[in-house]
Design a protein around this motif. Structure first.
Motif, mmCIF file in Angstrom:
data_model
loop_
_atom_site.group_PDB
_atom_site.id
_atom_site.type_symbol
_atom_site.label_atom_id
_atom_site.label_comp_id
_atom_site.label_asym_id
_atom_site.label_seq_id
_atom_site.Cartn_x
_atom_site.Cartn_y
_atom_site.Cartn_z
ATOM 1 N N HIS A 87 -5.804 -8.911 2.630
ATOM 2 C CA HIS A 87 -6.667 -8.271 2.518
ATOM 3 C C HIS A 87 -7.942 -8.986 2.818
ATOM 4 O O HIS A 87 -7.755 -10.058 2.241
ATOM 5 N N ARG A 121 -4.826 5.991 -1.643
ATOM 6 C CA ARG A 121 -3.561 5.485 -2.250
ATOM 7 C C ARG A 121 -4.133 3.966 -3.564
ATOM 8 O O ARG A 121 -5.395 3.331 -3.406
ATOM 9 N N VAL A 174 -4.992 0.520 -4.697
ATOM 10 C CA VAL A 174 -5.132 -1.222 -4.105
ATOM 11 C C VAL A 174 -3.694 -1.922 -4.191
ATOM 12 O O VAL A 174 -3.963 -2.734 -3.040
ATOM 13 N N THR A 203 -0.899 -0.558 -3.813
ATOM 14 C CA THR A 203 -0.063 -0.170 -2.670
ATOM 15 C C THR A 203 -0.106 -0.978 -1.700
ATOM 16 O O THR A 203 -0.817 -1.026 -0.830
ATOM 17 N N LEU A 255 1.108 -2.190 2.107
ATOM 18 C CA LEU A 255 0.981 -1.577 3.331
ATOM 19 C C LEU A 255 2.478 -1.671 3.984
ATOM 20 O O LEU A 255 2.841 -2.009 3.561
ATOM 21 N N HIS A 307 -6.077 0.575 5.314
ATOM 22 C CA HIS A 307 -5.828 0.647 3.933
ATOM 23 C C HIS A 307 -7.282 0.212 3.887
ATOM 24 O O HIS A 307 -8.018 -0.969 3.844
ATOM 25 N N ASP A 316 -4.711 -5.092 6.392
ATOM 26 C CA ASP A 316 -4.830 -4.358 8.040
ATOM 27 C C ASP A 316 -3.858 -5.208 8.630
ATOM 28 O O ASP A 316 -3.654 -6.412 8.017
ATOM 29 N N GLN A 335 -8.905 2.289 -6.170
ATOM 30 C CA GLN A 335 -8.544 3.761 -4.862
ATOM 31 C C GLN A 335 -8.898 2.812 -3.578
ATOM 32 O O GLN A 335 -10.104 2.313 -3.453
ATOM 33 N N THR A 336 -8.216 3.546 -2.096
ATOM 34 C CA THR A 336 -8.638 3.228 -1.028
ATOM 35 C C THR A 336 -7.991 4.360 -0.210
ATOM 36 O O THR A 336 -7.814 4.972 -1.122
ATOM 37 N N THR A 337 -8.325 4.451 0.471
ATOM 38 C CA THR A 337 -7.941 5.507 1.652
ATOM 39 C C THR A 337 -7.198 5.075 2.620
ATOM 40 O O THR A 337 -7.527 3.480 3.207
ATOM 41 N N ALA A 338 -6.536 5.417 2.869
ATOM 42 C CA ALA A 338 -5.090 4.996 3.936
ATOM 43 C C ALA A 338 -5.589 5.928 5.109
ATOM 44 O O ALA A 338 -5.438 7.008 5.078
#
Length: 238
Positions: free
Chosen positions: A23, A66, A68, A70, A72, A84, A96, A216-219
């Motif tokens: 990340h 997701r 953080v 979680t 990839l 994410h 990524d 939280q992130t977004t996938a």
């Protein structure tokens, strides 16, 4: 143009290697904020940020929130299209699979350079670990005053390349000896033995968002650029 237009490998082809840390964080002052007090993740802004990167052409699908923590997905080729991304107020984070490297290139440094131009007042910190038979790491810290270090290689092995000035980074961050000791960082060791990810972690300090399950992130499923896909095919497949 479909999502796999640049890939020559089938979507279900098994990936070679796996990722650990993967990340990049970009954040602006104040730098001493507790990550848990940051604003909630903004999925709409996360999408905008993802599509602003040179390595990503378009977001194809929002896969939802997701933690953080979680990992990839990285079992099959189709997993390599999942990133994410998070925007927490003045902080941006992205994970990524394109950041991983086996030593033949420096994708994390390249992305940090792109973001340095866009966010000159930001503190940029990246940490990536790729497991491909052996472990390869790439770590970077780039501060607003220009102090930076970049370390890349196979820990315990040569060549291990360090550029920039980690001592200047330590001075700029006003890191004390006890902080370095607690993080397991000893710059008196050979470069290949230094715990560079620990030094990168100190640059984030209490603002580090990646250790909290509630963050939280977004996938997103994305279409990476043609050049990025070419590089990932060489890295993840024989």
């Amino acid at each position: 143009m479909n999502e796999s237009s640049y890939w020559t490998s089938a979507a279900d082809r098994i990936v070679r290697g796996s990722m650990g840390l993967c990340h990049l964080t970009v954040f602006e002052a104040p730098f001493n904020i507790d990550a848990r007090s940051l604003p909630p993740q903004d999925p709409a802004q996360a999408r905008v940020f993802a599509e602003s990167l040179e390595s990503i052409e378009v977001v194809l699908e929002d896969l939802g929130p997701r933690s953080v923590q979680t990992p990839l997905p990285s079992a099959a080729r189709a997993d390599l299209d999942v990133v994410h991304v998070a925007v927490w107020g003045s902080m941006v984070g992205i994970a990524d699979p394109a950041f991983a490297t086996d030593g033949n290139d420096e994708p994390l440094r390249s992305m940090a350079g792109e973001l340095r131009e866009r966010f000159p007042d930001a503190r940029i910190v990246g940490r990536v670990t790729y497991h491909g038979g052996m472990e390869h790491t790439e770590d970077i810290v780039w501060l607003p005053d220009g102090a930076m270090f970049h370390a890349s290689g196979w820990p315990g092995e040569e060549p291990f390349v360090v550029s920039g000035d980690p001592h200047a980074v330590i001075a700029a961050l006003d890191l004390r000896d006890w902080m370095l000791d607690n993080a397991g960082v000893d710059l008196n060791e050979d470069a290949k033995e230094v715990h560079w990810a620990g030094l990168a972690g100190l640059a984030l300090g209490h603002s580090d968002p990646w250790g909290w399950e509630q963050m939280q992130t977004t996938a997103f499923r994305v279409r990476h650029s043609q050049e990025t896909v070419r590089d990932m095919e060489g890295r993840y497949f024989i």
